[in-house]
Design a protein around this motif. Structure first.
Motif, short mmCIF file in Angstrom:
data_model
loop_
_atom_site.label_atom_id
_atom_site.label_comp_id
_atom_site.label_asym_id
_atom_site.label_seq_id
_atom_site.Cartn_x
_atom_site.Cartn_y
_atom_site.Cartn_z
N GLU A 144 -27.63 36.46 19.35
CA GLU A 144 -26.55 35.63 18.85
C GLU A 144 -27.02 34.17 18.84
N GLU A 145 -26.35 33.36 18.03
CA GLU A 145 -26.77 31.96 17.88
C GLU A 145 -26.73 31.22 19.21
N GLU A 146 -25.74 31.52 20.03
CA GLU A 146 -25.62 30.81 21.31
C GLU A 146 -26.74 31.16 22.29
N GLU A 147 -27.50 32.23 21.99
CA GLU A 147 -28.62 32.61 22.84
C GLU A 147 -29.91 31.88 22.47
N MET A 148 -29.90 31.18 21.33
CA MET A 148 -31.09 30.44 20.91
C MET A 148 -31.27 29.17 21.73
N LEU A 149 -32.53 28.79 21.94
CA LEU A 149 -32.82 27.52 22.58
C LEU A 149 -32.43 26.37 21.65
N SER A 150 -32.11 25.23 22.22
CA SER A 150 -31.83 24.06 21.39
C SER A 150 -33.10 23.66 20.66
N ARG A 151 -32.94 22.83 19.64
CA ARG A 151 -34.10 22.37 18.86
C ARG A 151 -35.12 21.69 19.78
N GLU A 152 -34.65 20.81 20.63
CA GLU A 152 -35.54 20.07 21.52
C GLU A 152 -36.24 21.01 22.52
N ALA A 153 -35.46 21.90 23.12
CA ALA A 153 -36.04 22.80 24.12
C ALA A 153 -37.05 23.75 23.50
N ASN A 204 -38.63 36.41 19.16
CA ASN A 204 -38.96 35.13 18.53
C ASN A 204 -37.71 34.35 18.14
N GLY A 205 -36.58 35.06 17.99
CA GLY A 205 -35.35 34.43 17.53
C GLY A 205 -34.85 33.31 18.42
N ILE A 206 -35.26 33.29 19.69
CA ILE A 206 -34.76 32.21 20.55
C ILE A 206 -35.31 30.86 20.12
N TYR A 207 -36.37 30.84 19.31
CA TYR A 207 -37.01 29.59 18.90
C TYR A 207 -36.55 29.10 17.52
N PHE A 208 -35.66 29.81 16.86
CA PHE A 208 -35.40 29.53 15.44
C PHE A 208 -34.88 28.12 15.18
N LYS A 209 -34.19 27.52 16.13
CA LYS A 209 -33.67 26.16 15.89
C LYS A 209 -34.78 25.12 15.85
N ALA A 210 -35.98 25.51 16.26
CA ALA A 210 -37.12 24.58 16.20
C ALA A 210 -37.66 24.44 14.79
#
Length: 330
Positions: free
Chosen positions: A151-160, A232-238
């Protein structure tokens, strides 16, 4: 395998006491195992020397019968395109066992679909796709939302995410996952894409997704990071942009993460109509499709995708996960 893991996690959230067992020929069995799912494994047929399909299916049948007898499950779910004969032989002897087939929808016209296998299952599950298929009207079928791993809330923030990947915060980051391909072959799609992105702007960085099923990628460049992680999805906001093959998982993960994407659909798949799926991204305004991969076409697609809407302005369809069929398994 990860689709089954996704739904099994949902089952566990709904009923923590539910026992979920995996049986797979995939080499990534450590993934569900590390999440505390008991996991059985038989190597795929082609891992053995000169083993016939008959012998391999016999192994599958014997193993599955043992698992069913030991765990006495209420339901059996097969996720794949072609049911194994050994598997069908095993489950046919348990009339009270509810049997589900998770069957993908983007089927090419003229594909040889194993219709005779449908009769072994009580229900055909159709995960949603960009172009909705017609359901198997003559059989008990159920449409379920598209599968995405997190889910989107499980992704890391862009900075993290950028910190974890050692990426400059002010860089332009491209995520590439193109499956098989030799990075050292200057004429390969993956090498042409990497070179085209790096030549375009000194601020461009690449995160190269390495398949956990394939060979190791060998490349040495300070602006290319190799990612062999799960999920890999946890990094998508990067990522600012991505270049993907046209498979089910790649498409829907980019669609939900709202990442402007260049798609290289596989035009030679036996059943999956990747071109039709990827064209939906073009219609929705967040994708570019490159059917013929040449250096010129790739460079043109890079310029085109950078003109598409950024993350915050995109709003592609997103369906909520429906627990109805999961409840029927419990």
């Amino acid at each position: 395998l990860k689709e089954k893991k996704f739904y099994n996690q949902k089952i566990k959230k709904q009923d923590p006491e539910a026992e979920v067992i995996f049986f797979t020929p995939m080499p990534t069995l450590h993934i569900p195992y590390l999440d505390n799912f008991p996991t059985y494994h038989v190597a795929g047929k082609y891992k053995f020397q000169e083993m016939s399909s008959t012998v391999w299916n016999g192994i599958i049948e014997e193993q599955l019968l043992m698992i069913i007898e030991l765990h006495k499950p209420k339901a059996f779910v097969f996720d794949g395109a072609f049911p194994y004969r050994g598997m069908l032989n095993a489950i046919s002897g348990y009339p009270k066992l509810r049997k589900y087939w998770m069957k993908r929808g983007m089927i090419k016209k003229g594909s040889n679909i194993p219709i005779d296998s449908i009769e072994f299952f009580d229900c055909i599950l159709h995960p949603g796709d960009a172009v909705q298929p017609s359901l198997d009207a003559e059989y008990n079928s159920m449409q379920i939302p598209p599968i995405t791993l997190i889910e989107e809330e499980e992704m890391l923030s862009r900075e993290a995410a950028r910190n974890r990947l050692s990426l400059p915060q002010d860089s332009v980051v491209w995520y590439l996952q193109l499956g098989a391909g030799q990075i050292n072959d200057i004429g390969s799609e993956i090498r042409m894409t990497v070179d085209s992105i790096l030549e375009g702007d000194a601020q461009n960085f690449i995160v190269l997704g390495e398949s956990m099923l394939g060979e190791r990628i060998s490349i040495s460049d300070p602006r290319v990071k190799i990612l062999r992680d799960y999920p890999n999805g946890i990094y998508f906001k990067a990522f600012d942009y991505s270049v993907q093959a046209g498979g089910y998982n790649s498409f829907h993960e980019m669609r939900v993460s709202r990442t402007p994407t260049i798609f290289f659909p596989n035009m030679k798949t036996g059943m999956d109509d990747q071109l039709a799926r990827c064209r939906v991204a073009v219609d929705e305004g967040w994708g570019v499709v490159v059917e013929t991969r040449t250096k010129k076409n790739i460079l043109s697609s890079i310029a085109e995708v950078q003109c598409l809407q950024p993350h915050d302005e995109m709003n592609p369809p997103k369906e909520a996960f429906d627990m109805a069929w999961v409840s029927s398994l419990l």
